[in-house]
Design an enzyme around this catalytic site. Sequence first.
Site, PDB file in Angstrom:
ATOM      1  N   TYR A  24       0.788  -1.226   0.000  1.00 42.44           N
ATOM      2  CA  TYR A  24       0.000   0.000   0.000  1.00 42.44           C
ATOM      3  C   TYR A  24       0.827   1.287   0.000  1.00 42.44           C
ATOM      4  O   TYR A  24       0.257   2.370  -0.112  1.00 42.44           O
ATOM      5  CB  TYR A  24      -0.958   0.004   1.197  1.00 42.44           C
ATOM      6  CG  TYR A  24      -1.903  -1.174   1.176  1.00 42.44           C
ATOM      7  CD1 TYR A  24      -2.921  -1.250   0.239  1.00 42.44           C
ATOM      8  CD2 TYR A  24      -1.757  -2.225   2.075  1.00 42.44           C
ATOM      9  CE1 TYR A  24      -3.782  -2.328   0.197  1.00 42.44           C
ATOM     10  CE2 TYR A  24      -2.619  -3.315   2.046  1.00 42.44           C
ATOM     11  CZ  TYR A  24      -3.627  -3.365   1.109  1.00 42.44           C
ATOM     12  OH  TYR A  24      -4.474  -4.436   1.069  1.00 42.44           O
ATOM     13  N   HIS A 101      -9.093   0.800  -5.859  1.00 43.62           N
ATOM     14  CA  HIS A 101      -8.202  -0.004  -5.015  1.00 43.62           C
ATOM     15  C   HIS A 101      -6.782   0.504  -5.196  1.00 43.62           C
ATOM     16  O   HIS A 101      -6.358   0.785  -6.328  1.00 43.62           O
ATOM     17  CB  HIS A 101      -8.269  -1.485  -5.394  1.00 43.62           C
ATOM     18  CG  HIS A 101      -9.613  -2.078  -5.160  1.00 43.62           C
ATOM     19  ND1 HIS A 101     -10.025  -2.521  -3.920  1.00 43.62           N
ATOM     20  CD2 HIS A 101     -10.653  -2.278  -5.993  1.00 43.62           C
ATOM     21  CE1 HIS A 101     -11.262  -2.975  -4.007  1.00 43.62           C
ATOM     22  NE2 HIS A 101     -11.666  -2.835  -5.264  1.00 43.62           N
TER      23      HIS A 101
END
Length: 159
Positions: A24, A101
């Site tokens: 991430y 996402h």
Amino acid sequence: MPKPAYILNGPNLNMLGEREPDIYGHTTLADIERACAALGQAIGLPVVFRQTNHEGVMVDWIQEARREGSALILNPAGFSFHSVPVLDAVRMFGGPMIELHISNIHARDAQHRHSIIAAAATAVICGLGAAGYPVALLAAARLLGMETPMMPEGLRAAP
């Protein structure tokens, strides 16, 4: 001034910058919120930016966005793979809905590959990291038919 674009974030995204930075990155959700607010102001599209770890809260916010918003950008996170209530709420949203996402969910393990939310999305953006948020906001403005000078010439009009 148009109704705001709602940017809603699901579970554990409050931990961005700390949680699995190899997947991430190091950008925090607060960094992303500041960038989206600045871009929204620059293009004339107000932004409501929120995060929750609770499914019912997310459903309430999507229902609010249905009444008060012009577009929905949703990073459903873990809700992507199992939340029928979130999917049902998204299906009722009448405007452009972009599923977002940070990681490329299609390249992840089997448990994180198939989003049930995608079936109700106008568009899906994944794998761009934190940069996916401003891309989604520009795409939402385009889908709303807004003139966005930050969009390259020839791509400004909605399809």
